[in-house]
Every structure is written in C-alpha cells, then in structure tokens.
Write an enzyme that holds these catalytic residues in place. Sequence first.
Site, PDB file in Angstrom:
ATOM      1  N   ASN A   1       0.888  -1.069  -0.062  1.00  0.00           N
ATOM      2  CA  ASN A   1       0.024  -0.097  -0.131  1.00  0.00           C
ATOM      3  C   ASN A   1       0.525   1.280   0.254  1.00  0.00           C
ATOM      4  OD1 ASN A   1      -1.591   2.309   0.600  1.00  0.00           O
ATOM      5  ND2 ASN A   1      -1.989   1.772   2.249  1.00  0.00           N
ATOM      6  N   GLY A   2       0.915   2.209  -1.036  1.00  0.00           N
ATOM      7  CA  GLY A   2       1.548   3.267  -1.088  1.00  0.00           C
ATOM      8  C   GLY A   2       1.971   2.954  -2.241  1.00  0.00           C
TER       9      GLY A   2
ATOM     10  N   HIS B   1     -18.428  47.905  -3.371  1.00  0.00           N
ATOM     11  CA  HIS B   1     -20.012  48.140  -4.343  1.00  0.00           C
ATOM     12  C   HIS B   1     -20.868  47.806  -3.907  1.00  0.00           C
ATOM     13  CE1 HIS B   1     -17.005  49.076  -6.940  1.00  0.00           C
ATOM     14  NE2 HIS B   1     -15.874  47.800  -7.070  1.00  0.00           N
TER      15      HIS B   1
END
Length: 610
Positions: free
Chosen positions: A101-102, A506
């Site tokens: 995983n990674g 504004h």
Amino acid sequence: MCGIIGYIGDKPANEIIFEGLLRLEYRGYDSAGIAVLDNGKIHVKKDLGKLSHLKELLLTDFGSHSPQGIGHTRWATHGRPSAFNAHPHGDSAGTLMVAHNGIIENYMKLKNRLIQSGCVFSSQTDSEVLAHLISINYSGNLEEAVLKALSEVEGAYAIAVIHKNHPDRLVCARKESPLILGIGEGENFIASDATAILHHTRNVIFLENLELATVKRDGVEIFDLSGNRVEKHIKQLDWNPVAAEKNGFPDFMLKEIYEQPQVIRNTIGGRTSEEEGKIYLTELGLSGPDIFKFQRIVIIGCGTAYYAGCVGKYLIESLVKMPVECDLASEFRYRNPLVDSHTLVIAISQSGETADTLAAVKEARKKGAKVLGVVNAKESSLTREVDGLVYIHAGPEIGVASTKAYTAMLTSLTLLALLLGKIRLTLTPEFVSEQIRALKILPQQIETILANHEQIKELAQTFMNSKNFLYLGRGFNFPTAMEGALKLKEISYIHAEAYAAGEMKHGPIALIDKDMPVFVIATNSSTYDKLISNIQEVNARSGTVIALCSEGDNEIYNHAHHKISVPNVSEILSPILNVVPLQLFAYYAANMKGLNVDQPRNLAKSVTVE
Ligand code: AGP
C-alpha cells in the site's frame, strides 16, 4: 486506499484473510487477491472485482489448509484496474509474494534496472518492483533482503511479504502508509488498520515509520531499518469496528482533514521527476498535438469541485497562458455553451456521479469539445464519459463535506497546469522542478497547521454563535474564501458569504457591524497591500476581522483582531494550504454546536439527481 492483511497461526489463512479484507472494503478498491504458503509452495489467486464476486475464487481449493498468507485490496494508482495488476505480486521464480500500500516514486528507474538484470515483470504496477528487488537481494535471510530492497526505494509503503523458504514467518515494514500488528494466542496478524482484526484480537502494536517486523505464530520482533531491535508495548484497543474505520477520530470529517498530508503525498506519488522537471499523468489520454490544438479551456463542476476549478483557472492562466473560463455545471448544461473542437473542457468531480456535471460533460462532447475528467472515484460514471483522466487519489471520502478531495483536486490541477505549461513551452524544466520541490513540502506544512488546531478551536468557540460570516479573498484565494464559506454553511448552518475582497466597497460593506465577523485570507501575495486596505475598511466600520496570514507577518497584527498564521508558500500553491484552517474552523464550530458533521442536514455525499 489499498488494504493489507497478513495471518500466521493454525487456522486456514485464506479464510481469515478473506474475512479481514471484507472489513477493509470501506477503504475502496477495484481488485483483490490472496497468497498462501502451503508445504513450501506459494499459491496465489487474484482478480478484478469486488470480494463478493471473488469469494468462490479465494475460498476454494487453494492451499486451504495453509496457516500462513497475505491478502490485499487494490485502489489502483499505477496501472489500470485488472487481474494482472492486482496484488499480491511475486518475483519471476515465484519464491515470494508481496502486498503493498503506497506509491514507489522511483519505480520506473528501479524497474528498468531490474528488467536489464533479467527480471520478468507481469504487471504495470509500481508495487511489483518490490517483489523483484527483495528477490535479487535474498541470500537466505528474508529480513535482510527486505531491508536492502527498501533502502533503494523512494516514496511511501506498507508491505507484507511471504517467502517459500520461511514457513515460520511473515515480514512487514512501513514508511508513511500505516500498518499494525495484531497479537493473538498462537496466531498473529498484520493489517492496514484495526478494523480488519478487531474481532480476533484487541491487542495491537502500531508499527512506526521506518520499522520492520518479523511476525511468527508465537511472537513478533520489531527492528528499525538499520536492523536494530526495537522494544514495543502492546496496546489494548477499546474501539468498536465503526470507531476503527475512523482510526480513532470522532468522525470521518476530522479523520479526512488529518489525512490530507498523506493524500497529497499519494496524489503527487510517482507522477513527478524533480531532477528532470517532468510531470507524468499517464491516464491523461491527450496527445501533445491535441493540447496544442486547444484555444481555450472551460472548467466545470459543482460545489467544492467548482471552487477547485476556480483555483484551476488562476493556475492555468498564470502557468499555461491560456484563457480559462470556469462555470457551474448546472449553468453550463443549459446555456447552450459556446464550445467546439478547439475547446478543452475539464470536468471536476470527487464522486464522478454528480448529475449536473455528467449532463454538462455530455453537452460539451455533443458540441465537439474534448473532455478531461479530474476525478476521485475509479470506475465512476464520469470516467466512462470523458476523453482523458487525472485521478486525484484522495481515497474514499466518507464525510459529506469535502475536505481531502478538495486539496487533492488542487494538487492534481497544479500537476496538470505544470504539464500543460511544459507541453506548450510556457514553463522551463527549472521552474517545474522548483514547483515539484514546493509541492513535496506541502504535506509537512499542512502538518504544522494541524498541530495548531487548538488555536483554531478557540477561535471557533468565540464565533460559533455568530449568525453571519463574511469570507474575503483575492486572486488565487478568492476561491479559497468561497470554499471556506461553504464549509461553514454546510456543517454549522451559520450563514456565510464569500466575496472578492475588492468587491466590498461596491455594496457588501453595508453589512459590516460588530455582529458580522469577517475572515480575510491575507497570506503573502501580489495583492497583500490591497487586502490590508480591505481589513482597514472593515475595522473602520466596527467589524471584527480574523486574518489568515503567513508566518512572520507582524504587520497584520496592527489591523486584525485575530490571526491564524500558516507556513510561507508560493501564491500559486497557497490555496492548498490556506483551506486547511478554514476546514478546521468550520468543523469545530459545528462540533461545538453538537451538529452531525459527517451527515449535515439536507445534504447527500453525491448529488446524483438534478
Ligand atoms: C462540498 O463539501 C459538498 N460535498 C458538495 O458541494 C460537493 O462538492 C458537490 O456536490 C460536488 O460533488 P462531486 O465532487 O462528487 O461532483
């Protein structure tokens, strides 16, 4: 995110592993596999699809009495979802198997060298490099082979290894990606998170960064990556399975806010070469000539994805020198948009299922535009409607309020802008290298912000009963103001409005009084002095200003009533950092009001209807 399980004990490993993988399904995946060691032979089975479809494959006539094995659910990063890209991966001789995983950032360089030394690859993944690297370093000691292999690896990993010569052990190691050991009676476990093993044991050891473990039936040994023994205490978890999915966090939203450093590492992953100043987006699906043909870009999305697109507009216009319009998908789809074959439409969506965005994409393609999807969910509807893709790799986002997906979108859009700039020759390799270096520092800068969460929590406590809020920003951070306002609105139900700071005079300045707190995003930028003037305008009308500023900015103290400082970063990357305090502010305000931050009222995670 991928899921890893390992088991060694006296029960059938494939059954234990399959059950554990089922409990990791919430992490999201597109394929799965299991490898077991049975009487000196490795058996491996893996395929595309969900575990419910793979049950037959993974639970029958498969070394089923083997008490040792590893399993994996894959969330594709390098290499499309497929059987051959599924984990575990083995070496050419089938002596070992690895689940990973990674992201291995230097996998291309390692793979080329391994191929030249005779390794035969069977997948497009970066992970398979690990199996071959361990194999060529193996000379009888598995731990040593793993340590030597990992010493050459750059990037993030959590790995589990079995070897046919070592029926007494599993070996695992981690850097950045999480991994825990489950300590049982005559059996032990490896898992990506506690969800997978809680029903077997609550006794766990959290493997720290840059540690390796030897896991045997009767015990575990832990080492640093220099091979020195490390003493660890066993923790007893009192989490219930749902709490485990939150990895100890009180809710998914806070967990996902804290996941952002790792997510950005994953999004960058193996997609950059700092020394060459190159970006690799392999699933882009657009050629150089395609990209030169475009005369303008239109970015579309909804909600947070739309705000990410607004940052994308500033990024691409400043880096690629192309005109960019950003539009709400719900508006774009009905306004008979003026797009054609010379227009690149970029559709951004975490879920890939948002009805307005899907309809807008269909409208754009009907008019001849090419469409690029910036998406999180693999295999989602949007991924089938576009000409090219940039996956954001945020992992599953459970909280309805988008957090980690937003910063992953911004990181992906930055990579895309750098790539487009390189192709259209508006950027030098040196500039791109510098931006890659800066991107790689962002995770630790976010960790600095997260460490300051108490100050943000106190501010949220001060303002949690406000009825209204204004968020002001300019340039790259005007969209940050919009995203910050949305976070506060959607989880704390406090009315919040974002304005371009220059717009105050504004009309909106009429709103300012002591009951109208104003968040001003005033980090280092080309319009900093203008933002100081805006803060003074608010002060002159008894407004209360919370300023988001850069570390070391002492000027801001003369003007703002409260300040939150963030690490210094370039203006183009500042939206990725600046949103994190705003996410935390909204989270704490909602949490202190006792609201459900994961499922806010009236909202759905994915708006699949009009
Ligand atoms: C943001 O926090 C919300 N979850 C919502 O605005 C969301 O971003 C929007 O619905 C778009 O979803 P998508 O990214 O999945 O298309």
